[in-house]
Design an enzyme around this catalytic site. Structure first.
Site, PDB file in Angstrom:
ATOM      1  CG  ASP A   3       5.568   3.948   0.999  1.00 49.42           C
ATOM      2  OD1 ASP A   3       5.795   4.684   1.987  1.00 49.42           O
ATOM      3  OD2 ASP A   3       4.429   3.712   0.568  1.00 49.42           O
ATOM      4  CE  LYS A  50       0.203   4.916   8.166  1.00 45.10           C
ATOM      5  NZ  LYS A  50       0.341   4.165   6.945  1.00 45.10           N
ATOM      6  CE1 TYR A  91      -3.668   2.520   0.478  1.00 44.48           C
ATOM      7  CE2 TYR A  91      -2.469   3.293   2.404  1.00 44.48           C
ATOM      8  CZ  TYR A  91      -3.481   3.458   1.471  1.00 44.48           C
ATOM      9  OH  TYR A  91      -4.307   4.558   1.548  1.00 44.48           O
TER      10      TYR A  91
HETATM   11  C1  LIG Z   1      -0.178   4.715   5.532  1.00 46.23           C
HETATM   12  C2  LIG Z   1       0.697   4.507   4.353  1.00 46.23           C
HETATM   13  C3  LIG Z   1       0.719   5.411   3.283  1.00 46.23           C
HETATM   14  C4  LIG Z   1      -0.250   6.562   3.185  1.00 46.23           C
HETATM   15  O1  LIG Z   1      -0.060   7.507   4.191  1.00 46.23           O
HETATM   16  P1  LIG Z   1      -1.312   8.469   4.567  1.00 46.23           P
HETATM   17  O2  LIG Z   1      -0.722   9.422   5.565  1.00 46.23           O
HETATM   18  O3  LIG Z   1      -2.366   7.592   5.122  1.00 46.23           O
HETATM   19  O4  LIG Z   1      -1.741   9.139   3.323  1.00 46.23           O
HETATM   20  C5  LIG Z   1       1.643   5.219   2.291  1.00 46.23           C
HETATM   21  N1  LIG Z   1       2.508   4.165   2.325  1.00 46.23           N
HETATM   22  C6  LIG Z   1       2.514   3.275   3.329  1.00 46.23           C
HETATM   23  C7  LIG Z   1       3.509   2.175   3.329  1.00 46.23           C
HETATM   24  C8  LIG Z   1       1.596   3.398   4.359  1.00 46.23           C
HETATM   25  O5  LIG Z   1       1.565   2.474   5.325  1.00 46.23           O
END
Ligand SMILES: *Cc1c(COP(=O)(O)O)cnc(C)c1O
Length: 431
Positions: A232, A260, A144
């Site tokens: 990411d 996060k 994701y």
């Molecule tokens: C949560 C998440 C995102 C998106 O971040 P948001 O602040 O929710 O837009 C992107 N990449 C990873 C790996 C994530 O866990």
């Protein structure tokens, strides 16, 4: 106002907000029932509007690492807010957070702050395309990367929880610029590929660590064709190690995305990397990206405070607790004959029902399709332990989860596992 129940509030919310939520992962879509509506939180606990307390392993899906409402963070937020919440001009606070991030991740020479992880990843793709003058992006099935159009292709997590193959509303032309590969298998690239984006430790299809050599081979394959490698690290950044994945695996990416943890519970994101690549961003280069609230002074104050409180030793502590909890939960579940595998990397782990380890999204889906998670989730919740309401989410142990709460969680797990085993057995018999 009279005290309203979870159910009453959720019904009112559902009339006004689709599904009653502002992010689909919060709905109980894949487990059934009504979400608990949170009134407040403190340390390892959340409290719902009916006054029930839960040991919380959601921790805002990993945005919280010190525990809820840590007084040091709360103080930093209130002091920053008292000086104004947004100006539309550069601030010393954003420089401080940028310095903290860049000093810990060698591959981050320059960075830009955004207001969410999604903005960071979508900007990373635009930078990669602008820098390479290529269009194709490779992502991995079940990883994701936020909810921008192209990245919703085969996206794991919330999309998978709702059993959607992919999101509606994404133009075929956008989807066609995405190439999807299996996690832990290195795809053969060609010179149309701008970038490969990967969660260095996959944490949105349950917790799936990279096999030995996977990230190094991916790095080499990107170099062979001149594609950029994007880590990411929105979940893994400053959670799996002081310096994130780069420190853990010794692999340097071209671009990194964060979110996060770096916002201390406030909205934030960051994209960073090699300075020649980052210099394609406006106003230096031709790739446009912007944000009214980017580098927000309250969010950067919270984030800097959290990063400032994390030390290399914090990660040993986090890992020790996650290891204790993961192996403790696995053990008591196996004792009541509920087959489960706890997969862990450092402080991150998840539970897969079944008897074999999971290396990619297809294997994760096979585990989830056993249908045990909803019973286990509710059996835990009834007993006061809150996990994310979806089988593909990680269990987030933070620095506020002390041994007493971990032991309590393991005791509760045993009773919950028995209940889940029996209910699942009855349900499968009556089918
Ligand atoms: C949560 C998440 C995102 C998106 O971040 P948001 O602040 O929710 O837009 C992107 N990449 C990873 C790996 C994530 O866990």
């Amino acid at each position: 106002m009279d005290m309203l129940t979870n159910k009453e509030l959720f019904e009112a919310s559902s009339k006004l907000m689709p599904g009653g939520v502002n992010s689909p992962v919060r709905s109980f879509g894949s487990v059934g029932g009504t979400p608990y509506i949170v009134e407040k939180a403190s340390g390892p606990f959340v409290y719902d509007v009916e006054g029930k307390r839960y040991i919380d392993y959601v921790q805002s899906y990993g945005a919280i690492i010190l525990g809820h409402a840590d007084p040091r963070v709360t103080l930093a937020i209130s002091q920053a807010a008292a000086k104004g919440t947004s100006y539309g001009a550069p601030t010393p606070g954003e420089l401080r957070l940028a310095e903290l991030i860049a000093s810990r991740v060698a591959g981050v020479e320059m960075l830009r702050l955004t207001s969410s992880g999604t903005e960071a990843t979508m900007t990373a793709l635009r930078i990669a395309r602008g820098f390479t003058n290529r269009d194709k992006i490779v992502k991995f099935d079940g990883c994701y990367h936020g909810h921008s159009d192209g990245l919703l292709v085969h996206a794991g997590s919330g999309v998978a929880n709702l059993a959607l193959p992919d999101s509606g509303g994404v133009p075929a032309s956008v989807a066609s610029s995405m190439i999807v590969a299996q996690y832990n298998e290195v795809p053969e690239l060609d010179e149309t590929v701008a970038a490969v984006i990967v969660e260095p430790v996959a944490a949105n299809m349950g917790l799936v660590p990279p096999r030995e050599g996977f990230l190094a081979e991916l790095r080499a394959e990107c170099d062979r064709v001149g594609a950029l490698l994007i880590f990411d690290e929105v979940i893994t950044g400053f959670r799996i190690a002081f310096g994130g994945a780069e420190e853990n695996f010794g692999i340097v990416a071209d671009l990194y995305t964060f979110g996060k943890v770096i916002g201390g519970g406030l909205p934030i994101g960051a994209v960073g990397g090699r300075s020649d690549i980052m210099s394609v961003l406006a106003p230096v280069g031709p790739v446009y990206q912007a944000g009214t609230l980017s580098g927000n002074p309250v969010a950067t104050a919270a984030g800097s405070t959290v990063l400032g409180l994390l030390e290399p030793s914090s990660y040993l502590m986090l890992e020790g607790r996650a290891k204790y909890l993961a192996s403790g939960m696995e053990k008591v579940m196996l004792e009541v004959d509920l087959e489960v595998v706890a997969q862990r990397h450092g402080p991150l782990f998840s539970l897969f029902f079944g008897s074999s380890a999971v290396a990619n999204f297809n294997e994760a889906k096979a585990s989830v399709s056993k249908g045990i998670f909803p019973y286990f989730f509710h059996a835990m919740l009834d007993r006061g332990v809150a996990m994310a309401p979806g089988p593909y989410e990680a269990i987030f142990v933070g620095l506020s989860h002390d041994w007493e709460q971990l032991d309590r969680t393991i005791d509760i797990t045993q009773a919950a596992a028995k209940e889940a085993r029996d209910k699942h057995f009855l349900a499968s018999k009556s089918q």
